[in-house]
Design a protein around this motif. Sequence first.
Motif, mmCIF file in Angstrom:
data_model
loop_
_atom_site.group_PDB
_atom_site.id
_atom_site.type_symbol
_atom_site.label_atom_id
_atom_site.label_comp_id
_atom_site.label_asym_id
_atom_site.label_seq_id
_atom_site.Cartn_x
_atom_site.Cartn_y
_atom_site.Cartn_z
ATOM 1 N N GLU A 229 0.819 -1.211 0.000
ATOM 2 C CA GLU A 229 0.000 0.000 0.000
ATOM 3 C C GLU A 229 0.854 1.264 0.000
ATOM 4 O O GLU A 229 0.412 2.305 -0.501
ATOM 5 N N LEU A 230 2.069 1.194 0.509
ATOM 6 C CA LEU A 230 2.961 2.342 0.368
ATOM 7 C C LEU A 230 3.474 2.443 -1.064
ATOM 8 O O LEU A 230 3.647 3.554 -1.587
ATOM 9 N N PHE A 231 3.707 1.317 -1.701
ATOM 10 C CA PHE A 231 4.088 1.337 -3.120
ATOM 11 C C PHE A 231 3.020 2.041 -3.948
ATOM 12 O O PHE A 231 3.327 2.786 -4.881
ATOM 13 N N ASP A 232 1.756 1.836 -3.599
ATOM 14 C CA ASP A 232 0.688 2.540 -4.308
ATOM 15 C C ASP A 232 0.823 4.056 -4.174
ATOM 16 O O ASP A 232 0.382 4.807 -5.053
ATOM 17 N N LEU A 233 1.403 4.521 -3.081
ATOM 18 C CA LEU A 233 1.563 5.961 -2.885
ATOM 19 C C LEU A 233 2.800 6.514 -3.570
ATOM 20 O O LEU A 233 2.783 7.635 -4.082
ATOM 21 N N CYS A 234 3.890 5.736 -3.573
ATOM 22 C CA CYS A 234 5.133 6.262 -4.146
ATOM 23 C C CYS A 234 5.328 5.857 -5.605
ATOM 24 O O CYS A 234 6.001 6.568 -6.365
ATOM 25 N N GLY A 235 4.766 4.711 -6.012
ATOM 26 C CA GLY A 235 4.876 4.261 -7.397
ATOM 27 C C GLY A 235 6.286 3.925 -7.837
ATOM 28 O O GLY A 235 6.579 3.885 -9.036
ATOM 29 N N ASP A 236 7.165 3.648 -6.878
ATOM 30 C CA ASP A 236 8.584 3.438 -7.177
ATOM 31 C C ASP A 236 8.881 1.933 -7.231
ATOM 32 O O ASP A 236 9.102 1.289 -6.216
ATOM 33 N N LEU A 237 8.914 1.403 -8.442
ATOM 34 C CA LEU A 237 9.142 -0.026 -8.611
ATOM 35 C C LEU A 237 10.555 -0.422 -8.170
ATOM 36 O O LEU A 237 10.769 -1.532 -7.680
ATOM 37 N N ASP A 238 11.514 0.484 -8.328
ATOM 38 C CA ASP A 238 12.877 0.192 -7.876
ATOM 39 C C ASP A 238 12.934 0.065 -6.352
ATOM 40 O O ASP A 238 13.772 -0.666 -5.819
#
Length: 831
Positions: A399-408
């Motif tokens: 869910e934090l990935f959904d906020l930052c969008g940083d795949l790396d």
Amino acid sequence: MKNYLCSVIVLTLTWIAIGLANPSPDLIHHPAKKRITVKTDSMTLVLSYERGCAITQLAMNKHSLLAESGVTTRLQQDGKRWDSGSLDASPAVRVENRRVQIGPFRLGPAMETWRLRQESGRVILEISRTFTDHERFGDASMPQFHFNRMSDWDGALLGNGGVAWFKLFDTPQATYGVHVDKMTLWNQQRNIGLRIQGDSAYPTALRLSRQTDGSLICAFTVSEQEAQCRYDADSRRRRFLTDRQDVWSDILAWPGTMTARFTLSVLDYQAAYGRGSLVGLDQEAITSLLNTVARIGVIDTHLHGSNSWRTPYGPAVLHEQWIALLASAIADDDYVKAYQQTLCYYRDHAIERNGRVKSRWAYTCEDAIPGTCDSLGFYEAQWGYLLDSNPDFVINVVELFDLCGDLDWLRPFKRSCEQVLQFLLDRDQDGDHLVEMMTDDHAQARGSDWIDIIWASYENSFVNALMYRALTLWADAEELLEDPAAAERYRAFAAGLKRRFNQSITEGGLWDEERHCYIHWRDRDDSIHGRNLVTPVNFMAIAYGLCEDPDRQRKILDRIEKQMQKEKLFAWPLCLDSYEKGEGLDWQFPFPNYENGDIFLGWGQVGVASYAAVDPTIALRYVETLLAQYRRDGLAFQRYVRTDQTGAGDDILANNAMTLVGLYRDIYGVQPKYNRLYLAPHLPAQLDGTQLIYRLAGRRYDIDLRVKEYRVRCGGKSICCRWPFAAGWGEREMRYYHGAESDFSLQISGLDQKHQVDIVEWQAGQRMAWRDSSVKAASSRRYTVKTLSPNAVYAVWHNGKEWAKLKSDATGQVSFSGPTEKQSHFHVIKR
């Protein structure tokens, strides 16, 4: 003529002299008074260098802020103290090209130089400090700001997304130390903010201390090594002190020069943190709550949780799934970026080799199972192995990935998240897809989840609901990480878990047909426990998609609402009725008491989510009652006593704001995804006309919500729709995502800065219609439409006339460049 020429020469020389002393009207040098005044539109600063070097005045909108000592640097060593505001002689000063340099001057064993300039409405103070030998200091402030009154400010928003909420500095020398180089002091009523942003190649720490006279000291420390906590002697992790100010251990200095730059800027608080026009709700209370209570769980950089830094033993709880969701409502990039670092820190230090996620961190080890507290402060809670920390870690990562969008950023979590999930998957020892706890029977008197002193054991609905959530989220992440086989394994187990979860208790499942609720747990001997409608269990079952049966949903929600109205409670309790004797710690009885029936606000979001899809007016009611309670007492408590609804507990919890997360996520429907902003509102009529300002990833989104019509704008480009949808933006493009789809359905590229799209109809693969317009006719505009039938012929209509016939490719996609001679276009694509 001679007299005229002489006059001109004298006048010219005079202006040159004045210009040298006063390079610009915003930087005025008074050599006789030994002071320099720097002005911006909203700030005036006076630097004095008479037998010292100090900023003696700092005013915002004509309101004086500093105490007598002002802004200085300090060193303290073996009972000696040196302060830049009090030197043996006046230091050298140079004013040139709108820049000021004071020094170098001696400050104890150091040489120091200050440089000051005004740039774009901000004041920049640069301090260089040089040592010729190794030194040790009890205090090495660089610099220290001494503000006249702590009461001038509500608090300080910190560079890690946390907050120093001054309401909690309730003792004469209360001190909070945190590893940040940025703070924003604010006063919401006066609509002002003062931001101080540090910049140095060296680690920076900040100490905020209330003084006995009610003033406030904010002292930055810049050092070769990260500042270490002084207390407690056996742990050195305590960030908050109630009665002293020496929060940091001695600071070590090495030979050489350190430089730090601090930028001071004045903020319009509403412009920086305002949330738009929140029709029908107390938007001042919402803004305040999300900048105080919601942030209080950030103990320090690398330590995010719900429990506040004010809590006596200072825990950061890792078995909570809502921290990333808190970030989505707080909507502050500082919080998101800092929580990214925290999850990396947890990944590297809190996960054991077998995949077990230690459930807590704290200032001390007093709450730990003996032998489990490590040198960094991570441990297993004294009440038992709380297994919800495993799925909660995975949930927060995704869910934090959904906020930052940083795949790396996400990619290095693949191994750890798989390991964390496998730890629990291996605990399905009977193969029924329900993972089992570390205990088999409640008589063992050990907790296994967030409700830690209720003895849930064996097949625990609470942990299994979170496991389902984690598996479904991580399966999507595996797809993005290009591992579809892993994604399928997780989805298959989740499907089996869901089937078993929904079977009746007589069939080995968790649904209690007699009580119309999901039970809390089943012991290994098949005895059933927690039949008292535990609200987190049942809300999670609905909100996370485990319970999709409308009849079951209605039975659960009607039963809860009936009890809420009977008792007139402002928020949902942990359970409706009492646990049985022996199912929890002795002092939980008689009911209601603490985890056996009191009100914990952390479950507000799943409660709002459960009701929003069925009856959003009920969901909204509990947002309103929460805001009313906030106006009464600030929500600065651990819980609320069920019998009289008064606040209790010294453990102030950030999750008290979770009902507002539900407002944003499930009523307003704002659900950021890694590549788009998804809108799925459940908007009651009372909120019709709401205009949200939502900030994320360096962008500002303006979201207009009406009943059955939603518009979102970003950078002058907007999309409007009458059903749930998502939008994405590029520099000269915008994308429409139909419903919850993760890939776009329509992309328009080659756009001007201002462009508007209205989706009129979208029957995927059959008939799609939209209207788009811009300020001027476009030189080139290209449309890409997906979700069509593969290799099929489609007619493209433009402004009421058939314009072209196109054949979709093997993926069901067509692209075309539309007519450019007009500003407004209406397109229809049909089979």
